[in-house]
Design an enzyme around this catalytic site. Structure first.
Site, PDB file in Angstrom:
ATOM      1  CE1 TYR A  67      -5.206  -5.972   1.740  1.00  0.00           C
ATOM      2  CE2 TYR A  67      -4.764  -6.589   3.956  1.00  0.00           C
ATOM      3  CZ  TYR A  67      -4.910  -5.674   2.870  1.00  0.00           C
ATOM      4  OH  TYR A  67      -5.080  -3.742   3.419  1.00  0.00           O
ATOM      5  CE  LYS A 104      -2.166  -4.466   0.560  1.00  0.00           C
ATOM      6  NZ  LYS A 104      -2.073  -3.656  -0.576  1.00  0.00           N
TER       7      LYS A 104
END
Lengths: 266, 255
Positions: B159, B163
């Site tokens: 994740y 990002k």
């Protein structure tokens, strides 16, 4: 048209320092359009202050004018006393005023450094203390910094580091004032065409301005009104959860590295 | 300012079936958009968003698709252009968290899925949107990353990496697109009251009270507060903001 009663509790009040010209004046006018009562603060230029006040009159804004030298603690107290007496509170404090001697670290004399840090760092804290005490809950603090805080820009050996200190101070205020729902943020303008920006470009200003515009991805310089829009957003309810940030408004020049190579004339 | 933020603009929002994406799509309708084009893999959630927009009398088109499905990014832009003739603003919000795993336990499928949905799909969305906006000579794109980039957490490597990639992609897009009249920025939401965050806080993540206590403002964000920031960056009011990373986290990552 006439404005809301001056001391009405519902009346939003903003103080923007250095608001007789340039970015500060544009912020005042933007906030006045949003219904804020505002203060024209200036140090030296009576004529510019009168013009700024006339522009606010034309907008129908409630305002008054205070002359104060932010290098002087007594003047800072007098400025905030005047606001206390007239309005009784603040809802937005925009620390915009700055002045310095445009020199490198090693070429500046001790008195230049002393004056720079007193006005732009130590007295900024004094102003923030008075502002925090006068701000109502859910109020806003905005500090106008500059890319000199992040990058070496020739001539900014004193003001650049002082602005960095200002931005770090704002982060602390975000933490210290969060429980009152007060936010504190910095805005970091790139090349905005104001009289003071032109002065800082020095001798070959036309050439430098052209190179700065060309180095900016949007291909142009910014306008004071565009910085004022960012400040207007940050003081609005829509930005209630944005705090502790330094927000660049520079057309993307800081995404291009090394951004200030075009001014490399140290 | 009294005029609407997005008057007459055509806006695309991905991940519009819940949370920040839904709030953004609905706020776009409230802020005067001429058309709102939405997508999500969750047909029911997307249907509710479409109903909310319709109830406001604003024209809308929707595409039920997972954003990482082959043609979804291009189809979305084509849908906007076919229906409304143009594309003025895009919010690339769709994303997943992926299950918690330390890096030594991350298997390739987990990594591939999170990177595919959160990063590869954003690149493909931005690519499709830029092609249309370059042809028009105008537009604004806002990507959604995460404030986790400024206060890392363990067990979220796919994740976090995805990002971080979105932030880098945004910066490059900003400097390429600026000269063509298109701005690209990224918003990093902190803890926001969304299904994704609440599942994290009530499930395998830390308890919500603990997560909220670390926020100076003492609360989570409402999804509409992220929508406010996203749509301000889509609007003309941010006309000199380009390549910027706007963290909306209540001051958490600076304290």
């Amino acid at each position: 048209m006439a404005t809301a009663p001056v001391t009405s509790d519902g009346n939003k009040v903003a103080l923007v320092t250095g608001s007789s010209r340039g970015i500060g004046r544009a912020i005042n006018e933007r906030l006045a359009r949003d219904g804020y009562s505002v203060v024209v603060h200036y140090r030296r230029d009576d004529k510019a202050a009168a013009e700024a006040a006339a522009a606010l009159d034309a907008l129908g804004a409630e305002h008054f004018t205070v002359q104060a030298d932010l290098g002087n603690l007594e003047d800072i107290d007098a400025l905030f006393d005047a606001i206390t007496n007239r309005y009784g509170h603040l809802d937005a404090y925009v620390a915009n005023a700055a002045s310095t001697t445009l020199k490198g670290v090693l070429e500046a004399e001790p008195r230049h450094a002393e004056r720079n840090y007193r006005e732009n760092a130590l007295n900024l804290i004094a102003s923030l203390r008075r502002a925090a005490a006068l701000l109502r809950d859910s109020g806003r603090i905005v500090y106008v910094s500059g890319l000199q805080s992040r990058y070496v820009v020739p001539g900014y050996g004193l003001l650049g580091p002082a602005k960095a200190a200002g931005e770090e101070t704002i982060k602390h205020l975000a933490a210290e004032l969060g429980s009152r729902a007060i936010t504190a943020n910095s805005v970091v303008p790139g090349f905005i065409e104001t009289a003071s920006a032109w002065r800082s470009l020095g001798e070959d200003q036309e050439d430098l301005a052209n190179r700065l515009r060309a180095a900016t991805p949007l291909g142009r310089s910014g306008r004071p009104e565009e910085v004022a829009e960012l400040v207007g957003f940050l003081v609005s309810p829509a930005a209630a959860f944005i705090s502790g940030q330094s927000i660049a408004i520079d057309g993307g020049i800081s995404a291009v590295s090394p951004v200030w190579i075009v001014t490399g004339r140290a | 300012m009294s005029s609407s933020l997005l008057a007459d603009k055509v806006v695309v929002v991905t991940g519009a079936g819940s949370g920040i994406g839904r709030a953004t799509a609905i706020l776009a309708a409230d802020e005067g958009a001429a058309g709102v084009v939405v997508t999500d893999r969750d047909a029911d959630g997307l249907g509710q968003t479409v109903a909310e927009i319709g109830a406001r009398g604003v024209a809308t088109e929707s595409l039920v698709a997972s954003i990482d499905q082959g043609g979804a990014p291009d189809e979305l832009v084509a849908l906007a252009v076919k229906t409304f003739g143009r594309l003025d603003a895009a919010v690339n919000n769709a994303g997943i968290r992926g299950r918690l795993a330390t890096i030594d336990e991350v298997d390739d499928d987990l990594w591939d899925e999170v990177i595919r949905v959160n990063l590869h799909s954003v690149m493909r969305c931005v690519r499709a949107q830029l092609r249309q906006m370059y042809a028009q000579g105008s537009g604004a794109i806002v990507n959604v990353a995460s404030a986790v980039l400024f206060g890392f957490q363990g067990q979220l490597a796919p994740y976090v990496a995805s990002k971080a990639g979105v932030v880098g992609l945004t910066k490059v897009a900003a400097l390429e697109a600026g000269p063509k009249g298109v701005r690209v920025n990224v918003v990093c939401p902190g803890r926001t009251d969304t299904p994704l965050f609440n599942a994290h806080a009530s499930g395998d993540g830390p308890p919500k009270e603990k997560l909220v206590a670390a926020i100076p403002l003492g609360r989570t964000a409402a999804p509409v507060e992220l929508a406010d920031a996203l749509l301000w960056l889509c609007s003309e009011r941010s006309s000199f903001v380009n390549g910027e990373v706007l963290v909306v986290d209540g001051g958490r990552t600076v304290s």
